[in-house]
Write a protein that holds these residues in place. Structure first.
Motif, PDB file in Angstrom:
ATOM      1  N   GLU A 189     -19.067  -5.513   8.077  1.00 29.14           N
ATOM      2  CA  GLU A 189     -17.650  -5.478   7.723  1.00 29.14           C
ATOM      3  C   GLU A 189     -17.059  -4.314   8.506  1.00 29.14           C
ATOM      4  OE1 GLU A 189     -16.313  -7.851   6.014  1.00 29.14           O
ATOM      5  OE2 GLU A 189     -18.177  -8.731   5.278  1.00 29.14           O
ATOM      6  N   ALA A 190     -15.786  -4.424   8.841  1.00 26.48           N
ATOM      7  CA  ALA A 190     -15.173  -3.419   9.706  1.00 26.48           C
ATOM      8  C   ALA A 190     -13.799  -3.005   9.196  1.00 26.48           C
ATOM      9  CB  ALA A 190     -15.067  -3.959  11.132  1.00 26.48           C
ATOM     10  N   SER A 191     -13.306  -1.918   9.778  1.00 28.56           N
ATOM     11  CA  SER A 191     -12.003  -1.367   9.404  1.00 28.56           C
ATOM     12  C   SER A 191     -10.855  -2.278   9.830  1.00 28.56           C
ATOM     13  CB  SER A 191     -11.817   0.003  10.045  1.00 28.56           C
ATOM     14  OG  SER A 191     -11.766  -0.122  11.462  1.00 28.56           O
ATOM     15  N   GLY A 192     -11.134  -3.215  10.694  1.00 30.54           N
ATOM     16  CA  GLY A 192     -10.132  -4.150  11.197  1.00 30.54           C
ATOM     17  C   GLY A 192     -10.711  -4.843  12.421  1.00 30.54           C
ATOM     18  N   PHE A 193      -9.855  -5.460  13.186  1.00 30.81           N
ATOM     19  CA  PHE A 193     -10.292  -6.097  14.427  1.00 30.81           C
ATOM     20  C   PHE A 193      -9.610  -5.414  15.596  1.00 30.81           C
ATOM     21  CE2 PHE A 193     -11.073  -9.429  11.308  1.00 30.81           C
ATOM     22  CZ  PHE A 193     -12.354  -9.806  11.663  1.00 30.81           C
ATOM     23  N   GLY A 194     -10.190  -5.571  16.762  1.00 30.49           N
ATOM     24  CA  GLY A 194      -9.567  -5.055  17.966  1.00 30.49           C
ATOM     25  C   GLY A 194      -9.872  -3.588  18.227  1.00 30.49           C
ATOM     26  N   ARG A 195      -9.151  -3.054  19.179  1.00 34.61           N
ATOM     27  CA  ARG A 195      -9.341  -1.683  19.632  1.00 34.61           C
ATOM     28  C   ARG A 195      -9.234  -0.686  18.493  1.00 34.61           C
ATOM     29  NH1 ARG A 195      -7.010  -0.272  25.195  1.00 34.61           N
ATOM     30  NH2 ARG A 195      -8.820  -1.540  25.526  1.00 34.61           N
ATOM     31  N   GLY A 196     -10.195   0.214  18.450  1.00 36.83           N
ATOM     32  CA  GLY A 196     -10.189   1.268  17.445  1.00 36.83           C
ATOM     33  C   GLY A 196     -10.906   0.911  16.155  1.00 36.83           C
TER      34      GLY A 196
ATOM     35  N   PRO B 197     -15.338  11.351  12.061  1.00 36.52           N
ATOM     36  CA  PRO B 197     -14.002  11.961  11.966  1.00 36.52           C
ATOM     37  C   PRO B 197     -12.967  11.306  12.889  1.00 36.52           C
ATOM     38  CG  PRO B 197     -15.683  13.655  12.053  1.00 36.52           C
ATOM     39  CD  PRO B 197     -16.384  12.341  12.290  1.00 36.52           C
ATOM     40  N   GLU B 198     -13.411  10.851  14.069  1.00 34.93           N
ATOM     41  CA  GLU B 198     -12.470  10.240  15.020  1.00 34.93           C
ATOM     42  C   GLU B 198     -12.197   8.770  14.724  1.00 34.93           C
ATOM     43  OE1 GLU B 198     -16.583   9.977  16.937  1.00 34.93           O
ATOM     44  OE2 GLU B 198     -15.500  11.456  15.754  1.00 34.93           O
ATOM     45  N   TRP B 199     -12.896   8.178  13.778  1.00 34.50           N
ATOM     46  CA  TRP B 199     -12.675   6.782  13.407  1.00 34.50           C
ATOM     47  C   TRP B 199     -11.519   6.731  12.408  1.00 34.50           C
ATOM     48  CZ3 TRP B 199     -18.259   4.630  12.188  1.00 34.50           C
ATOM     49  CH2 TRP B 199     -19.034   4.665  13.344  1.00 34.50           C
ATOM     50  N   GLN B 200     -10.332   6.501  12.895  1.00 38.63           N
ATOM     51  CA  GLN B 200      -9.141   6.555  12.049  1.00 38.63           C
ATOM     52  C   GLN B 200      -8.453   5.203  11.829  1.00 38.63           C
ATOM     53  OE1 GLN B 200      -8.015   9.235  10.293  1.00 38.63           O
ATOM     54  NE2 GLN B 200      -9.939  10.160  10.962  1.00 38.63           N
ATOM     55  N   HIS B 201      -8.703   4.227  12.706  1.00 38.33           N
ATOM     56  CA  HIS B 201      -8.044   2.918  12.588  1.00 38.33           C
ATOM     57  C   HIS B 201      -8.315   2.307  11.214  1.00 38.33           C
ATOM     58  CE1 HIS B 201      -7.945  -1.506  12.999  1.00 38.33           C
ATOM     59  NE2 HIS B 201      -6.926  -1.276  13.795  1.00 38.33           N
ATOM     60  N   TRP B 202      -7.262   1.812  10.563  1.00 34.85           N
ATOM     61  CA  TRP B 202      -7.451   1.125   9.293  1.00 34.85           C
ATOM     62  C   TRP B 202      -6.467  -0.023   9.198  1.00 34.85           C
ATOM     63  CZ3 TRP B 202     -11.568   1.465   6.475  1.00 34.85           C
ATOM     64  CH2 TRP B 202     -11.598   0.798   5.251  1.00 34.85           C
ATOM     65  N   ASP B 203      -6.966  -1.203   8.881  1.00 37.62           N
ATOM     66  CA  ASP B 203      -6.149  -2.404   8.790  1.00 37.62           C
ATOM     67  C   ASP B 203      -6.106  -2.841   7.326  1.00 37.62           C
ATOM     68  OD1 ASP B 203      -5.211  -5.055   8.755  1.00 37.62           O
ATOM     69  OD2 ASP B 203      -6.085  -5.506  10.707  1.00 37.62           O
TER      70      ASP B 203
ATOM     71  N   HIS C  48     -17.978  -9.347  18.020  1.00 40.63           N
ATOM     72  CA  HIS C  48     -17.517  -8.236  17.168  1.00 40.63           C
ATOM     73  C   HIS C  48     -18.698  -7.402  16.669  1.00 40.63           C
ATOM     74  CE1 HIS C  48     -13.367  -9.467  17.070  1.00 40.63           C
ATOM     75  NE2 HIS C  48     -13.704 -10.677  16.660  1.00 40.63           N
ATOM     76  N   ASP C  49     -19.721  -8.087  16.125  1.00 41.77           N
ATOM     77  CA  ASP C  49     -20.844  -7.368  15.519  1.00 41.77           C
ATOM     78  C   ASP C  49     -21.580  -6.489  16.523  1.00 41.77           C
ATOM     79  OD1 ASP C  49     -20.193  -8.568  13.124  1.00 41.77           O
ATOM     80  OD2 ASP C  49     -21.788 -10.062  13.208  1.00 41.77           O
ATOM     81  N   TYR C  50     -21.760  -6.984  17.752  1.00 40.81           N
ATOM     82  CA  TYR C  50     -22.436  -6.193  18.779  1.00 40.81           C
ATOM     83  C   TYR C  50     -21.633  -4.925  19.081  1.00 40.81           C
ATOM     84  CZ  TYR C  50     -24.820  -4.886  23.051  1.00 40.81           C
ATOM     85  OH  TYR C  50     -25.515  -4.193  24.005  1.00 40.81           O
ATOM     86  N   SER C  51     -20.323  -5.079  19.190  1.00 36.34           N
ATOM     87  CA  SER C  51     -19.446  -3.934  19.478  1.00 36.34           C
ATOM     88  C   SER C  51     -19.511  -2.895  18.357  1.00 36.34           C
ATOM     89  CB  SER C  51     -18.017  -4.438  19.666  1.00 36.34           C
ATOM     90  OG  SER C  51     -17.116  -3.374  19.768  1.00 36.34           O
ATOM     91  N   TRP C  52     -19.432  -3.357  17.107  1.00 36.33           N
ATOM     92  CA  TRP C  52     -19.470  -2.435  15.973  1.00 36.33           C
ATOM     93  C   TRP C  52     -20.839  -1.793  15.820  1.00 36.33           C
ATOM     94  CZ3 TRP C  52     -16.830  -6.870  13.027  1.00 36.33           C
ATOM     95  CH2 TRP C  52     -15.459  -6.834  13.250  1.00 36.33           C
ATOM     96  N   LEU C  53     -21.901  -2.557  16.048  1.00 40.65           N
ATOM     97  CA  LEU C  53     -23.249  -2.009  15.971  1.00 40.65           C
ATOM     98  C   LEU C  53     -23.448  -0.946  17.052  1.00 40.65           C
ATOM     99  CD1 LEU C  53     -25.804  -2.445  14.241  1.00 40.65           C
ATOM    100  CD2 LEU C  53     -26.631  -3.967  16.041  1.00 40.65           C
ATOM    101  N   SER C  54     -22.944  -1.222  18.253  1.00 41.97           N
ATOM    102  CA  SER C  54     -23.029  -0.244  19.348  1.00 41.97           C
ATOM    103  C   SER C  54     -22.282   1.034  18.999  1.00 41.97           C
ATOM    104  CB  SER C  54     -22.460  -0.835  20.640  1.00 41.97           C
ATOM    105  OG  SER C  54     -23.253  -1.899  21.087  1.00 41.97           O
ATOM    106  N   LYS C  55     -21.127   0.891  18.380  1.00 40.61           N
ATOM    107  CA  LYS C  55     -20.338   2.061  17.974  1.00 40.61           C
ATOM    108  C   LYS C  55     -21.102   2.895  16.954  1.00 40.61           C
ATOM    109  CE  LYS C  55     -15.816   2.565  18.024  1.00 40.61           C
ATOM    110  NZ  LYS C  55     -14.396   2.346  17.850  1.00 40.61           N
ATOM    111  N   LEU C  56     -21.750   2.227  15.996  1.00 38.73           N
ATOM    112  CA  LEU C  56     -22.545   2.926  14.988  1.00 38.73           C
ATOM    113  C   LEU C  56     -23.683   3.709  15.642  1.00 38.73           C
ATOM    114  CD1 LEU C  56     -23.570   3.517  12.081  1.00 38.73           C
ATOM    115  CD2 LEU C  56     -24.856   1.359  12.253  1.00 38.73           C
ATOM    116  N   PHE C  57     -24.467   3.048  16.504  1.00 43.87           N
ATOM    117  CA  PHE C  57     -25.620   3.709  17.109  1.00 43.87           C
ATOM    118  C   PHE C  57     -25.192   4.807  18.083  1.00 43.87           C
ATOM    119  CE2 PHE C  57     -28.040   0.380  15.166  1.00 43.87           C
ATOM    120  CZ  PHE C  57     -29.282   0.958  14.960  1.00 43.87           C
ATOM    121  N   GLU C  58     -24.118   4.587  18.821  1.00 44.66           N
ATOM    122  CA  GLU C  58     -23.620   5.629  19.725  1.00 44.66           C
ATOM    123  C   GLU C  58     -23.207   6.858  18.926  1.00 44.66           C
ATOM    124  OE1 GLU C  58     -19.758   6.191  22.508  1.00 44.66           O
ATOM    125  OE2 GLU C  58     -20.936   4.372  22.862  1.00 44.66           O
TER     126      GLU C  58
END
Length: 191
Positions: A19-26, A50-56, A100-110
């Motif tokens: 599950e994610a804060s929204g879709f798209g950039r950020g 701290p830099e993860w601020q996007h919320w939908d 989407h899932d690959y992008s979010w998983l990459s963000k988590l691990f990075e």
């Protein structure tokens, strides 16, 4: 007299959902869940960086997870990444929204400063054209029968796993049901 080998048990693949804060950039991952071949669920809320601020707000209405809930009950990103690696190391894990899932998983691990030790693949790779055509109908049946809470990561992963197994093997397998587990075990990630 010939002795026949026993039929090998049908093994369900491990299915992961985010599950994610929204879709798209950020957007970023806020909850991750998976269901192992045995049917054992795992689910965790993820503390935002701290830099993860996007919320939908529309995404929040779908999954029901508020940013405040994440800040209060989310686990550190490093812990979540380490736990995923510990439990999924060497596996191919499947998801239904690979882009989407690959992008979010990459963000988590990075953010956690490590690499996944498992491979994420698109669930569609396991389906024939005919099976893909029946997916939505069978998934709706499974979701209705299972009565799991919707739009939470481990509950959605279980519905995906049950749908796949029903399409591939019919409704008689234990992996096409909750396997004796309580509905409360799925989607209970905190808060």
């Amino acid at each position: 007299m010939a002795v026949l080998d026993p039929v090998a048990p049908t093994v369900a693949p491990t299915i992961l959902d985010l599950e994610a804060s929204g879709f798209g950039r950020g957007s970023y991952p806020i909850e991750i869940g998976f269901v192992e071949a045995t049917g054992l669920p795992f689910c965790s809320l993820i503390q935002p960086a701290p830099e993860w601020q996007h919320w939908d707000e529309q995404a929040e209405q779908l999954h029901g997870i508020s940013r405040e809930l994440l800040l209060r009950h989310g686990r550190p990103r490093e812990w979540v990444a380490e736990e995923l690696n510990r439990r999924l190391a060497g596996q191919t894990v499947y998801c239904d929204s690979w882009g989407h899932d690959y992008s979010w998983l990459s963000k988590l691990f990075e953010s956690a400063g490590c690499l996944p030790r498992f491979k994420l693949e698109d669930l569609r790779r396991l389906l024939s054209e005919d099976e893909a055509g029946r997916w939505s109908m069978v998934q709706a049946q499974v979701r209705d029968e299972a009565r799991l809470r919707r739009h939470r990561a481990s509950a959605d992963a279980k519905v995906l796993q049950m749908t796949l197994m029903r399409i591939k093997h019919g409704a008689d397998l234990a992996t096409t049901t909750l396997g004796g587990r309580s509905r409360d075990e799925f989607g209970n990630c905190g808060g």
